[in-house]
Enzyme design. Structure first.
Site, short mmCIF file in Angstrom:
data_model
loop_
_atom_site.label_atom_id
_atom_site.label_comp_id
_atom_site.label_asym_id
_atom_site.label_seq_id
_atom_site.Cartn_x
_atom_site.Cartn_y
_atom_site.Cartn_z
N HIS A 84 -5.57 -4.11 1.13
CA HIS A 84 -5.80 -2.89 0.35
C HIS A 84 -6.56 -3.17 -0.95
O HIS A 84 -6.78 -2.25 -1.74
CB HIS A 84 -4.49 -2.17 0.07
CG HIS A 84 -3.92 -1.59 1.33
ND1 HIS A 84 -4.27 -0.35 1.81
CD2 HIS A 84 -3.11 -2.14 2.26
CE1 HIS A 84 -3.68 -0.14 2.96
NE2 HIS A 84 -2.96 -1.22 3.26
N SER A 105 0.78 -1.23 0.00
CA SER A 105 0.00 0.00 0.00
C SER A 105 0.81 1.28 0.00
O SER A 105 0.29 2.32 -0.33
CB SER A 105 -0.92 0.01 1.20
OG SER A 105 -0.17 0.27 2.37
N LYS A 156 -11.11 -0.69 5.67
CA LYS A 156 -10.65 0.21 4.61
C LYS A 156 -11.78 0.33 3.56
O LYS A 156 -12.73 1.07 3.79
CB LYS A 156 -9.32 -0.27 4.06
CG LYS A 156 -8.24 -0.30 5.17
CD LYS A 156 -6.85 -0.55 4.65
CE LYS A 156 -5.87 -0.92 5.75
NZ LYS A 156 -5.53 0.15 6.69
C1 LIG Z 1 -1.05 -4.78 4.26
C2 LIG Z 1 -1.81 -4.56 5.53
N1 LIG Z 1 -2.20 -5.63 6.23
C3 LIG Z 1 -2.88 -5.48 7.39
C4 LIG Z 1 -3.21 -4.23 7.87
C5 LIG Z 1 -4.00 -4.10 9.15
O1 LIG Z 1 -5.33 -3.77 8.87
P1 LIG Z 1 -6.29 -3.30 10.03
O2 LIG Z 1 -6.32 -1.83 9.95
O3 LIG Z 1 -7.62 -3.95 9.77
O4 LIG Z 1 -5.69 -3.79 11.30
C6 LIG Z 1 -2.82 -3.09 7.18
C7 LIG Z 1 -3.17 -1.74 7.69
O5 LIG Z 1 -2.90 -0.72 7.15
C8 LIG Z 1 -2.09 -3.26 5.97
O6 LIG Z 1 -1.67 -2.20 5.28
#
Ligand SMILES: Cc1ncc(COP(=O)(O)O)c(C=O)c1O
Length: 409
Positions: free
Chosen positions: A217, A189, A248
């Site tokens: 993402h 991301s 998201k």
């Molecule tokens: C690639 C990735 N995995 C997992 C997460 C964690 O997501 P969450 O916000 O639901 O904890 C993020 C958060 O930005 C992320 O960018």
């Protein structure tokens, strides 16, 4: 020990490196996203446009999502009142998991407090299920996967980012009979680049490895029903375990894995990060389920198409001004700045002088020297807001005498 001095030292270090994080106090306006009210430290307020949110499609204000949440809240009250095993499983949780399993074409899904917890809890638990397991992890995997893999009490190999040849070398060097799992992301991301899903699945087949794909993402954003990049590319059946977020593109909160019924049953039964924590509030589960269902429809596709169009327009316009954008064809628009202090200064000026909020992205989120502004256009932005952003960037780029004309791949 002088605890207070130790804390001062730790915090001062961040200030010196220009990467001390400050919270920007904003209140999004339901029905008016991406507009929000910014409250300055002195208490004064003004209206701003948010350009760095991960509510990529504006689902956090979609009436269908809000009404599902209101209904569940009125029906069941605030919290779930328990862990999933002890009084915290409701029809809303079951419905959400069914919606997620269907989204990814898997037999089952399991909801966690967040995708962070889902990654950490699942990856760290796998050793209990597959003795001798070796995990192969992309060098740029998210912190939540890294933490899970660190806590996983088994062999780990890190392959260079998206480098399938390096991954092959590492797989080939290990015992052919050892159980193996490859952990990677469909969209990284911070750069907005895609993982080589098909090539990694081919290697997984060749070396009899499991695949673990973080689509955090991408869910809601890609594929005809929002199932992610693997769905878009017809590869979902080749992924053993998906990880995704409800916070998201789905605009609510929570995280999950989706996999075979047996895999989900095992994780459900062995992962402390799932077992020993209160389940999601029913209203949150209801809102997430409604959001996922909506994004499977033609309306969801319209939102995705508009988001992609706006991302292309923003990239084209910034590129036209010679800004160093990082363009990998995804929905994310990072602009390379390359210095933590400049990055923060640009972000501060955009907010204070133009009412545009984009958080600076500095180390350790990205490597030093690659600090950036990361814009996330959405279908609820307007072309007028894109125009205002482009003009503001143009003015500040000149004012700060920053380089133009290089595209960063
Ligand atoms: C690639 C990735 N995995 C997992 C997460 C964690 O997501 P969450 O916000 O639901 O904890 C993020 C958060 O930005 C992320 O960018």
């Amino acid at each position: 020990m002088d605890y207070s001095a130790a804390l001062d030292q730790a915090i001062d270090k961040l200030h010196e490196e220009g990467r001390y994080r400050t919270f920007i106090d904003i209140e999004r306006r339901n029905g008016a996203f991406p507009r929000a009210i910014w409250t300055r430290p002195d208490g004064s307020q003004s209206e701003i446009t948010v350009w760095c949110g991960n509510d990529y499609l504006g689902m956090g204000q979609h009436p269908v999502v809000l009404s599902a949440m209101h209904e569940a809240l009125d029906a069941t009250g605030a919290g779930s009142g328990g862990t999933r095993n002890i009084s915290g499983t409701t029809v809303y949780h079951k419905k959400l998991e069914a919606e997620l399993a269907d989204l990814h074409g898997k037999e089952a899904a399991l909801v966690f407090s967040s995708a962070y917890i889902a990654n950490d809890a699942t990856l760290s638990t796998l050793r209990k299920l597959f003795p001798g397991l070796i995990i192969y992890s992309d060098a740029l995997n998210h912190a939540s996967m890294i933490e899970g893999i660190k806590r996983f009490d088994g062999a780990k190999r890190i392959f260079r980012h998206n480098d399938v040849a390096h991954l092959r070398e590492l797989l080939a060097a290990d015992d052919p009979d050892a159980p193996k799992l490859i952990a990677f992301e469909s969209i990284y991301s911070m750069d907005g680049d895609f993982g080589p899903i098909e090539a990694i699945c081919d290697l997984a087949d060749e070396f009899n490895a499991l695949t673990y794909l973080d689509e955090v993402h991408a869910v809601g954003m890609y594929g005809p029903r929002g199932g992610g990049v693997a769905e878009r590319d017809g590869l979902a059946h080749r992924i053993d375990m998906f990880n995704g977020t409800l916070g998201k593109a789905f605009g609510v909160f929570g995280g999950y894995i989706a996999a075979s019924a047996k895999m989900v049953d095992a994780i459900r039964s062995y992962a402390p990060g799932f077992i020993f924590t209160t389940s999601l509030p029913p209203a949150v589960a209801a809102g997430a389920a409604a959001s996922i269902a909506l994004l499977k429809t033609a309306e969801g596709q319209e939102l995705r198409d508009k988001q992609q169009l706006y991302a292309r327009i923003l990239k084209m316009r910034l590129r036209g001004l010679g800004m160093p954008i990082m363009d990998h064809g995804s929905h994310i628009v990072p602009v390379h700045v390359g210095h933590p202090v400049h990055c923060k200064a640009l972000s501060d000026m955009l907010l204070a002088d133009f009412g545009i909020y984009v958080q600076p992205i500095n180390f350790p989120t990205v490597p030093r020297g690659t600090e950036r502004l990361r814009f996330t256009p959405s279908p609820v932005h307007t072309t007028g807001e894109i125009d205002a952003l482009v003009r503001a960037m143009d003015a500040l780029w000149s004012q700060c005498k920053l380089n133009r004309s290089s595209n960063v791949a």
